[in-house]
Motif scaffolding. Structure first.
Motif, PDB file in Angstrom:
ATOM      1  N   ASP A  64       4.991  14.339 -38.044  1.00  0.00           N
ATOM      2  CA  ASP A  64       5.952  13.913 -37.074  1.00  0.00           C
ATOM      3  C   ASP A  64       5.251  13.165 -35.672  1.00  0.00           C
ATOM      4  N   SER A  65       4.107  12.998 -35.912  1.00  0.00           N
ATOM      5  CA  SER A  65       3.360  12.657 -34.805  1.00  0.00           C
ATOM      6  C   SER A  65       2.086  11.642 -34.972  1.00  0.00           C
ATOM      7  N   PHE A  66       1.649  10.746 -34.164  1.00  0.00           N
ATOM      8  CA  PHE A  66       0.470   9.978 -34.370  1.00  0.00           C
ATOM      9  C   PHE A  66      -0.109   9.475 -32.848  1.00  0.00           C
ATOM     10  N   THR A  67      -1.235   9.164 -32.876  1.00  0.00           N
ATOM     11  CA  THR A  67      -1.752   8.597 -31.638  1.00  0.00           C
ATOM     12  C   THR A  67      -2.042   7.264 -31.751  1.00  0.00           C
ATOM     13  N   LEU A  68      -2.256   6.819 -30.510  1.00  0.00           N
ATOM     14  CA  LEU A  68      -2.647   5.181 -30.416  1.00  0.00           C
ATOM     15  C   LEU A  68      -3.819   4.864 -31.263  1.00  0.00           C
ATOM     16  N   GLN A  69      -5.002   5.890 -31.046  1.00  0.00           N
ATOM     17  CA  GLN A  69      -6.091   5.804 -31.921  1.00  0.00           C
ATOM     18  C   GLN A  69      -5.975   5.651 -33.468  1.00  0.00           C
ATOM     19  N   GLU A  70      -4.911   6.511 -33.709  1.00  0.00           N
ATOM     20  CA  GLU A  70      -4.622   6.518 -35.268  1.00  0.00           C
ATOM     21  C   GLU A  70      -3.906   5.129 -35.618  1.00  0.00           C
ATOM     22  N   LEU A  71      -3.249   4.596 -34.881  1.00  0.00           N
ATOM     23  CA  LEU A  71      -2.439   3.352 -35.066  1.00  0.00           C
ATOM     24  C   LEU A  71      -3.437   2.327 -35.101  1.00  0.00           C
ATOM     25  N   LYS A  72      -4.430   2.279 -33.993  1.00  0.00           N
ATOM     26  CA  LYS A  72      -5.560   1.343 -34.563  1.00  0.00           C
ATOM     27  C   LYS A  72      -6.076   1.504 -35.625  1.00  0.00           C
ATOM     28  N   THR A  73      -6.391   2.666 -36.301  1.00  0.00           N
ATOM     29  CA  THR A  73      -7.255   2.795 -37.424  1.00  0.00           C
ATOM     30  C   THR A  73      -6.460   2.352 -38.631  1.00  0.00           C
ATOM     31  N   PHE A  74      -5.199   2.669 -38.668  1.00  0.00           N
ATOM     32  CA  PHE A  74      -4.100   2.206 -39.644  1.00  0.00           C
ATOM     33  C   PHE A  74      -4.143   0.666 -39.577  1.00  0.00           C
ATOM     34  N   GLY A  75      -4.005   0.136 -38.534  1.00  0.00           N
ATOM     35  CA  GLY A  75      -4.278  -1.340 -38.638  1.00  0.00           C
ATOM     36  C   GLY A  75      -5.381  -2.068 -38.977  1.00  0.00           C
ATOM     37  N   LYS A  76      -6.672  -1.278 -38.908  1.00  0.00           N
ATOM     38  CA  LYS A  76      -7.731  -2.172 -39.485  1.00  0.00           C
ATOM     39  C   LYS A  76      -7.742  -1.621 -40.932  1.00  0.00           C
ATOM     40  N   HIS A  77      -7.045  -0.768 -41.671  1.00  0.00           N
ATOM     41  CA  HIS A  77      -7.191  -0.727 -42.914  1.00  0.00           C
ATOM     42  C   HIS A  77      -5.696  -1.237 -43.700  1.00  0.00           C
ATOM     43  N   ASP A  78      -5.070  -1.928 -42.914  1.00  0.00           N
ATOM     44  CA  ASP A  78      -3.663  -2.306 -43.290  1.00  0.00           C
ATOM     45  C   ASP A  78      -3.766  -3.480 -44.057  1.00  0.00           C
ATOM     46  N   GLU A  79      -4.136  -3.731 -45.270  1.00  0.00           N
ATOM     47  CA  GLU A  79      -4.282  -4.560 -46.148  1.00  0.00           C
ATOM     48  C   GLU A  79      -3.188  -5.330 -46.564  1.00  0.00           C
ATOM     49  N   ASN A  80      -2.000  -4.519 -46.355  1.00  0.00           N
ATOM     50  CA  ASN A  80      -0.632  -5.125 -46.892  1.00  0.00           C
ATOM     51  C   ASN A  80      -0.048  -5.793 -45.723  1.00  0.00           C
ATOM     52  N   ASP A  81      -0.610  -5.703 -44.536  1.00  0.00           N
ATOM     53  CA  ASP A  81       0.067  -6.399 -43.235  1.00  0.00           C
ATOM     54  C   ASP A  81       1.175  -5.527 -43.045  1.00  0.00           C
ATOM     55  N   GLU A  82       1.258  -4.108 -43.247  1.00  0.00           N
ATOM     56  CA  GLU A  82       2.624  -3.375 -42.961  1.00  0.00           C
ATOM     57  C   GLU A  82       2.944  -3.346 -41.715  1.00  0.00           C
ATOM     58  N   LEU A  83       2.040  -3.276 -40.551  1.00  0.00           N
ATOM     59  CA  LEU A  83       2.261  -3.156 -39.264  1.00  0.00           C
ATOM     60  C   LEU A  83       2.930  -4.380 -38.651  1.00  0.00           C
TER      61      LEU A  83
END
Length: 610
Positions: free
Chosen positions: A377-396
């Protein structure tokens, strides 16, 4: 709106199609080289032969082993090659040598009764430029009739499979001051023939000679110019040749006139279409006026916390869907409501912000992030950036769009739907008529340089005046209804106060509890750090540490992390990383070329690269 866009698209498509029809351009597959310039110099000799020098410059877009040239000798008494020279790029001039080994600098000559074919070997690469000069001696190119001497020759034949650019053909007679020299040229109607009787010379120029097209030169001059010519015909030729050329010249001039009338017709149709569309548009807007509202007195500085959420405040103030600044403001608001906890942390060597879920979320974007980004139940802004770089389905971006939708729906109650559609239609009208003005100005160049210059200046003036008029009209159409105008007036004053925060003593405006409510709005307007810095000056660090409990660690914790910038920038960076969307003279004097052919010898000459 789609129908209107389709109509403008259809109109512009028809205009482009008509423009191509008027210009008469044919579409060809281009070779991997061009030839520019192309020069031919012909020195006519007194006994009717000619020394010919052909110089052509190849510009290659691929690798080749060499080039070849064909000189047609049908209809004359033969000929021979007298020399080959070439130069690659800025190197020195190389004289070709006859050989059959295919080595650089060698050439092979194949000769028959119909043609001379020269194959020059020289390896070239993409980007190279090679100028090649061929010299021929052709026999019997001039016929002496009883009443005139005639040179009738397809100087450039139909054997070229690429367009020849910047073509110039010069024919020099063996005598100057030839007062009865006449010349006609057959080929592209855009060409020009210059007859220089003082120097006994004819110069033919044309910007482009299309592939598989010929340039034919027909000269008549007194027999005394080639007095020793053995190639004689015992009959008269002058009148028949002049009549033939006069007919061809009239036909060419008629084609030019027809083409000019067609261009004028096309230009006038564009003007009529422009005027018609302009009048029709004006009449439509005259019959469909915008709803008008009384505007509230502008508020210079507003200090009350807005009655709408930070995201809705940013959306209404800017007249657009909420952006990542607005989302940052909503995240701070969620922290103030204790739905989440924000704390500065280090991810390796990078300083970042950690978001922790405390309970049920009212922010759909955060709810999705807590579920799929980070853990526990937590995340960091750095993890959010990393997630975006690998977000092939454009979920964000999907989550962000879903978060925007209810805010856009809430903003709709502050807008006038009719006026919004009117503004949207006006943008389409401006683009469509602007494109029509530009096309009309461009089409004026088809009528000549003078008309083109006038058309361009007038078109530019009309375009500027049109944009000024439309801009003023657009600004007079309120996008907000009465409720929206009042709310936007308050929000504008509130944002102006935040921008001018340096001119106020924030401690005199309200206590830190008030500013804790204001900070999310400052973030939504992209002003959080500026406001936080001013609070530090006016209240002091002790008061901030005691009373600004939620935001103190983020803005003043000494980690060197400007949250107001980091939060919005991180959201924007993550969303951008996740974006996967794909991205003619009748008399024989100087004048234009004629069409048709006067039956000159040759016609199969040409060349290319291999």
């Amino acid at each position: 709106m789609l129908k209107r866009r389709g109509l403008w698209g259809l109109i512009l498509g028809l205009l482009v199609g008509l423009l191509f029809c008027v210009q008469g351009q044919s579409v060809r597959a281009s070779a991997d080289y061009t030839i520019s310039p192309y020069r031919v110099n012909v020195q006519v000799l007194k006994y009717g032969d000619a020394n010919v020098t052909q110089t052509m410059t190849y510009r290659f877009d691929d690798g080749y082993h060499g080039v070849f040239n064909v000189q047609d000798i049908r209809g004359i008494q033969g000929g021979k090659l007298t020399g080959v020279q070439y130069r690659v790029n800025d190197g020195g001039t190389v004289t070709g040598v006859p050989a059959t080994d295919g080595q650089n600098g060698s050439y092979e000559l194949t000769q028959s009764k119909q043609r001379l074919r020269v194959k020059l070997y020289q390896t070239v690469s993409d980007g190279d430029q090679m100028a090649v000069t061929y010299r021929f001696h052709l026999r019997g190119v001039v016929k002496n009739y009883r009443d005139t001497a005639e040179l009738n020759w397809k100087v450039i034949g139909t054997g070229w499979d690429v367009q020849l650019n910047h073509v110039k053909v010069t024919i020099q007679l063996p005598q100057t001051k030839v007062s009865k020299l006449q010349a006609w040229t057959h080929g592209p109607l855009s060409g020009h023939t210059q007859v220089d009787r003082q120097h006994g010379r004819v110069v033919m120029t044309v910007a482009q000679n299309p592939a598989e097209s010929f340039v034919e030169s027909h000269l008549l001059f007194p027999t005394t110019v080639t007095a020793t010519n053995p190639n004689k015909v015992a009959k008269n030729r002058l009148v028949a040749a002049q009549q033939q050329e006069a007919k061809l010249a009239r036909q060419a001039n008629q084609k030019r006139q027809q083409a000019q009338w067609l261009r004028w017709g096309f230009f006038l149709v564009l003007i009529a279409l422009l005027v018609g569309c302009g009048v029709r548009s004006w009449w439509w807007y005259h019959r469909h006026p915008a709803n008008k509202y009384a505007h509230p007195t502008p508020i210079n500085h507003a200090f009350d916390v807005p009655g709408v959420t930070p995201a809705l405040a940013q959306s209404l103030a800017d007249g657009m869907s909420p952006n990542t600044d607005a989302l940052a403001g909503e995240i701070l608001a969620a922290a103030a409501r204790k739905e989440i906890t924000l704390e500065p942390v280090k991810d390796g060597r990078k300083e970042t912000v950690k978001l922790t879920k405390n309970g049920e979320q009212t922010n759909s974007f955060l709810e999705k992030c807590f579920a799929q980004v980070g853990s526990d139940d937590s995340f960091t802004l750095q993890e959010l950036k990393t997630f975006g770089k690998h977000d092939e389905n454009d979920e964000l971006n999907k989550w962000f769009s879903e978060w925007q939708e209810p805010i856009d729906d809430a903003a709709d109650t502050y807008y006038d739907d009719k006026n919004l559609k009117l503004r949207e239609r006006l943008i389409g009208t401006r683009l469509g008529l602007s494109a029509l003005i530009i096309v009309t100005a461009a089409a004026s160049w088809l009528l000549g340089v003078t008309v083109g210059k006038v058309g361009t200046v007038v078109g530019l003036i009309v375009l500027i005046v049109f944009w000024i008029f439309v801009g003023r009209f657009y600004r007079r159409i309120d996008r907000n209804n009465a409720k929206g105008l009042d709310q936007v007036n308050e929000l504008t004053g509130f944002r102006r106060m935040l921008k001018d925060i340096g001119h106020f003593n924030t401690a005199e405006i309200g206590d830190l509890i008030l500013w804790e409510q204001i900070l999310p709005y400052a973030a939504a307007f992209g002003l959080a750090q500026q406001v936080a810095d001013k609070l530090a000056v006016d209240f002091g660090p002790e008061a901030l540490d005691t009373d600004l409990v939620v935001f103190y660690p983020l803005f003043y914790g000494g980690v060197g992390l400007p949250l107001g910038d980091a939060l919005s920038d991180s959201l924007s960076s993550a969303l951008q990383s996740a974006d996967t969307s794909s991205d003619s003279s009748i008399s024989g004097g100087s004048g234009g070329f004629s069409g048709g052919s006067s039956g000159g010898f040759g016609g199969g000459s040409g060349g290319g690269a291999f």
